[in-house]
Design a protein around this motif. Structure first.
Motif, PDB file in Angstrom:
ATOM      1  N   MET A 170      -8.212   9.644   5.206  1.00 59.82           N
ATOM      2  CA  MET A 170      -9.456   9.536   4.150  1.00 59.82           C
ATOM      3  C   MET A 170      -8.570  10.086   2.622  1.00 59.82           C
ATOM      4  N   GLN A 171      -7.639  10.854   2.656  1.00 59.42           N
ATOM      5  CA  GLN A 171      -6.843  10.861   0.940  1.00 59.42           C
ATOM      6  C   GLN A 171      -6.854   9.987   0.271  1.00 59.42           C
ATOM      7  N   MET A 172      -6.065   8.625   1.344  1.00 63.93           N
ATOM      8  CA  MET A 172      -5.493   7.575   0.653  1.00 63.93           C
ATOM      9  C   MET A 172      -6.273   6.952   0.868  1.00 63.93           C
ATOM     10  N   TYR A 192       0.949  -1.436  -0.036  1.00 62.06           N
ATOM     11  CA  TYR A 192      -0.030   0.014  -0.154  1.00 62.06           C
ATOM     12  C   TYR A 192       0.458   1.189   0.347  1.00 62.06           C
ATOM     13  N   TYR A 193       1.845   1.171   1.077  1.00 62.18           N
ATOM     14  CA  TYR A 193       2.462   3.023   0.503  1.00 62.18           C
ATOM     15  C   TYR A 193       3.325   2.800  -0.545  1.00 62.18           C
ATOM     16  N   GLN A 194       4.217   1.604  -1.127  1.00 64.29           N
ATOM     17  CA  GLN A 194       4.207   1.945  -2.475  1.00 64.29           C
ATOM     18  C   GLN A 194       3.104   2.173  -3.103  1.00 64.29           C
ATOM     19  N   GLN A 195       1.986   1.792  -3.147  1.00 61.99           N
ATOM     20  CA  GLN A 195       0.874   2.071  -4.775  1.00 61.99           C
ATOM     21  C   GLN A 195       0.642   3.515  -3.829  1.00 61.99           C
ATOM     22  N   ALA A 196       0.677   4.650  -2.904  1.00 61.81           N
ATOM     23  CA  ALA A 196       0.182   5.475  -2.687  1.00 61.81           C
ATOM     24  C   ALA A 196       1.443   6.625  -2.660  1.00 61.81           C
ATOM     25  N   TYR A 197       2.859   5.807  -3.380  1.00 62.55           N
ATOM     26  CA  TYR A 197       4.147   6.618  -3.135  1.00 62.55           C
ATOM     27  C   TYR A 197       3.897   7.009  -5.010  1.00 62.55           C
ATOM     28  N   GLN A 198       3.191   6.614  -5.440  1.00 61.72           N
ATOM     29  CA  GLN A 198       3.439   6.875  -6.889  1.00 61.72           C
ATOM     30  C   GLN A 198       3.104   7.643  -7.631  1.00 61.72           C
ATOM     31  N   LEU A 236      -7.713   7.888  -3.005  1.00 62.32           N
ATOM     32  CA  LEU A 236      -6.602   7.850  -4.263  1.00 62.32           C
ATOM     33  C   LEU A 236      -6.527   6.858  -4.571  1.00 62.32           C
ATOM     34  N   LEU A 237      -6.654   5.331  -4.132  1.00 62.70           N
ATOM     35  CA  LEU A 237      -6.118   3.554  -3.880  1.00 62.70           C
ATOM     36  C   LEU A 237      -7.781   3.127  -4.382  1.00 62.70           C
ATOM     37  N   GLY A 238      -8.885   4.053  -4.096  1.00 68.54           N
ATOM     38  CA  GLY A 238     -10.344   3.201  -4.182  1.00 68.54           C
ATOM     39  C   GLY A 238     -10.230   1.764  -2.752  1.00 68.54           C
ATOM     40  N   LEU A 239      -9.477   2.442  -2.417  1.00 80.68           N
ATOM     41  CA  LEU A 239      -9.400   0.782  -1.293  1.00 80.68           C
ATOM     42  C   LEU A 239     -11.212   1.029   0.018  1.00 80.68           C
ATOM     43  N   ASP A 240     -11.522  -0.802  -0.287  1.00 79.17           N
ATOM     44  CA  ASP A 240     -12.514  -0.946   0.911  1.00 79.17           C
ATOM     45  C   ASP A 240     -12.329  -1.122   2.111  1.00 79.17           C
ATOM     46  N   VAL A 241     -12.255  -0.345   2.389  1.00 81.30           N
ATOM     47  CA  VAL A 241     -11.680   0.179   4.364  1.00 81.30           C
ATOM     48  C   VAL A 241     -13.368  -0.320   5.062  1.00 81.30           C
ATOM     49  N   PRO A 242     -13.692  -1.262   6.458  1.00 75.67           N
ATOM     50  CA  PRO A 242     -14.805  -1.724   6.839  1.00 75.67           C
ATOM     51  C   PRO A 242     -14.663  -0.423   8.180  1.00 75.67           C
ATOM     52  N   SER A 243     -15.421  -0.610   8.917  1.00 66.87           N
ATOM     53  CA  SER A 243     -15.462   0.550  10.587  1.00 66.87           C
ATOM     54  C   SER A 243     -14.691  -0.339  10.956  1.00 66.87           C
ATOM     55  N   LEU A 244     -14.818  -0.551  12.354  1.00 66.23           N
ATOM     56  CA  LEU A 244     -14.080  -1.134  13.049  1.00 66.23           C
ATOM     57  C   LEU A 244     -14.714  -2.026  14.060  1.00 66.23           C
ATOM     58  N   GLN A 278       6.276  15.567   7.459  1.00 65.55           N
ATOM     59  CA  GLN A 278       5.014  15.569   8.075  1.00 65.55           C
ATOM     60  C   GLN A 278       4.220  14.523   7.419  1.00 65.55           C
ATOM     61  N   LYS A 279       4.084  14.610   6.510  1.00 66.09           N
ATOM     62  CA  LYS A 279       2.731  13.934   6.262  1.00 66.09           C
ATOM     63  C   LYS A 279       2.679  12.897   5.931  1.00 66.09           C
ATOM     64  N   LYS A 280       4.315  12.735   5.191  1.00 67.20           N
ATOM     65  CA  LYS A 280       5.070  11.092   4.550  1.00 67.20           C
ATOM     66  C   LYS A 280       5.136  10.295   5.953  1.00 67.20           C
ATOM     67  N   GLU A 281       5.231  11.082   7.128  1.00 65.07           N
ATOM     68  CA  GLU A 281       5.478   9.967   8.088  1.00 65.07           C
ATOM     69  C   GLU A 281       3.931   9.237   8.481  1.00 65.07           C
ATOM     70  N   VAL A 282       3.088   9.926   8.777  1.00 64.97           N
ATOM     71  CA  VAL A 282       1.361   9.685   9.036  1.00 64.97           C
ATOM     72  C   VAL A 282       1.444   8.887   7.820  1.00 64.97           C
ATOM     73  N   LEU A 283       2.237   8.941   6.713  1.00 67.33           N
ATOM     74  CA  LEU A 283       1.079   8.071   5.254  1.00 67.33           C
ATOM     75  C   LEU A 283       1.432   6.555   6.059  1.00 67.33           C
ATOM     76  N   VAL A 284       2.826   5.919   7.102  1.00 71.39           N
ATOM     77  CA  VAL A 284       3.575   5.479   7.063  1.00 71.39           C
ATOM     78  C   VAL A 284       2.184   4.548   7.912  1.00 71.39           C
ATOM     79  N   GLY A 285       1.631   5.441   9.200  1.00 75.28           N
ATOM     80  CA  GLY A 285       0.667   4.564  10.034  1.00 75.28           C
ATOM     81  C   GLY A 285      -0.974   4.447   9.428  1.00 75.28           C
ATOM     82  N   CYS A 286      -1.069   5.273   8.392  1.00 72.05           N
ATOM     83  CA  CYS A 286      -2.302   4.875   7.771  1.00 72.05           C
ATOM     84  C   CYS A 286      -2.337   3.989   6.408  1.00 72.05           C
ATOM     85  N   CYS A 287      -0.930   3.596   6.500  1.00 74.95           N
ATOM     86  CA  CYS A 287      -0.973   1.962   5.227  1.00 74.95           C
ATOM     87  C   CYS A 287      -1.091   0.725   6.426  1.00 74.95           C
TER      88      CYS A 287
END
Length: 425
Positions: A154-156, A96-102, A159-167, A112-121
């Motif tokens: 939310m941006q990620m 996911y990180y490699q896809q988002a970085y494209q 962008l990737l069109g992911l289906d993320v279920p709620s917690l 700061q946003k790139k550091e946060v991207l790690v946790g989002c993945c």
């Protein structure tokens, strides 16, 4: 095996290939001089001309991976290992990180946003595999701002069109309660405060489900609700010893942080339990309050569905009765019949609709029991009275037809003539 070229030392052309630690080397058989060393592959023709092959070409390493991206990939792996996630989770988060970085928007973002991207993945991977992990936990580990994290998340996903279920709330309760230090006796936890983990978890789940059914979880952070439910479950299992313990002390004993809104969620849960207790015949005569109702949480949860349904039905009937009384009073006032002396001050329904306090016994969503205060802007005070003089130039702006223009000129001339007539002696 003879090789091409000559030895720079003795000029001999007897060069042989010798494998040393899995690396092929060209050595002169006459003087033993090592002509080339560290040849990492034999697939390039440059080696036949005794040319060194670069590391990136010999291993196929992608030179386009920037240093920032490599650092981010290492951070993703480190975060997965800190959270002790399975290896499959780590591979998915890295992908996911490699896809988002494209995407150019991510590549050109601030550090700061790139550091946060790690946790989002990592968070997306855990959500998709039903692994209980909260956004607050990731922000704490990364020392990240919650607003920045949620926006990047939310941006990620978009962008990737992911289906993320709620917690899943049940999984979150199990994970959160497992971190409490109340299941084993220790110097900091007296024996009377130690509780069985399974009993406490089972009752906490029932209380959280009750909070969900009565709108206490909707649109709110789940941890304060879970903290309040866990506290009530812990108190109700041994109320005689634990009722004097406060919520703040409970969190200190359990070695967890006290969320700020947990006290408000606790009061809301107690109000729901009191409303349910009013539906049980053997509890109606006890005149329970928010402290004593904790002793009967087990009975209330046993008949939870029936009590909640009756509380809703009674609350709806009470609201209908109040509306009918208010309508009857308004009709009587419209016919010139004021309220009698017996009705004055008898019930809140005698007040106007805007001043009537909401009944605390009604089982309604919190947003209806305590609606937000909306300040209406004060309209500007008009200084126009209608007696102001209107100038001729302003009147001309409103004239449209030639007849109106002629009538205005005629009236204007008559006014001037009247001013020039001398007064009679």
């Amino acid at each position: 095996m003879p090789g091409g070229g000559r030895c720079p030392g003795c000029g001999s052309s007897e060069l042989v290939e010798d494998s040393h630690y899995s690396q092929s080397q060209l050595v002169c058989s006459d003087c033993g001089c090592v002509v080339t060393e560290g040849v990492l592959t034999t697939t390039f023709t440059d080696e036949g001309n005794l040319r060194e092959v670069t590391y990136s070409r010999s291993t196929g390493k992608n030179e386009q991976v920037s240093r920032s991206q490599q650092r981010g990939l290492c951070r993703v792996r480190d975060l997965c290992r800190v959270l002790q996630l399975p290896p499959a989770f780590e591979d998915t988060a890295v992908a996911y990180y490699q896809q988002a970085y494209q995407h150019s928007g991510i590549r050109a973002a601030r550090l700061q946003k790139k550091e946060v991207l790690v946790g989002c993945c990592v968070l997306i991977t855990c959500r998709q595999r039903n692994w209980p992990l909260t956004m607050g936990t990731i922000c704490t580990l990364l020392y990240a701002d919650l607003d920045v994290f949620s926006g990047t998340y939310m941006q990620m996903v978009k962008l990737l069109g992911l289906d993320v279920p709620s917690l899943c709330l049940v999984d979150l309760v199990k994970t959160y309660c497992s971190s409490f230090k109340l299941f084993e006796a220790s110097p900091s936890v007296p024996a009377k405060y130690v509780e069985d983990k399974d009993k406490m978890l089972s009752r906490t789940l029932q209380l959280v489900e009750l909070a969900d059914e009565t709108w206490l979880v909707t649109g709110r952070h789940p941890l304060p609700v879970i903290t309040a439910a866990t506290f009530l479950a812990w108190q109700s299992l041994r109320p005689s010893d634990r009722l004097p313990c406060s919520l703040a002390r409970f969190c200190k004993l359990a070695n967890v942080d006290l969320p700020y809104p947990a006290s408000s969620r606790l009061q809301e849960l107690l109000a729901v339990l009191l409303r349910m207790a009013e539906q049980l015949a053997w509890l109606q005569v006890l005149k329970l309050d928010k402290r004593s109702v904790v002793k009967h949480i087990g009975d209330l949860l046993q008949h939870r569905h029936t009590l909640v349904r009756k509380a809703f039905r009674d609350g709806t009937a009470e609201m209908d009765t109040q509306e009918k009384e208010l309508q009857g009073q308004e009709q009587g006032q419209g016919q010139g019949q004021g309220p009698s002396e017996e009705d004055v001050g008898s019930s809140p329904s005698d007040l106007p609709a805007g001043k009537r306090p909401a009944s605390p016994a009604l089982l309604l969503p919190p947003c209806m029991l305590k609606p937000p205060k909306r300040v209406c802007p004060t309209p500007p005070v008009s200084t126009v009275t209608g007696d102001e003089n209107i100038s001729d130039s302003e009147i001309e702006q409103y004239l449209r037809t030639p007849q109106e223009v002629r009538d205005f000129q005629r009236a204007q001339a008559a006014g001037q003539a009247a001013m020039n007539v001398p007064n009679p002696p």
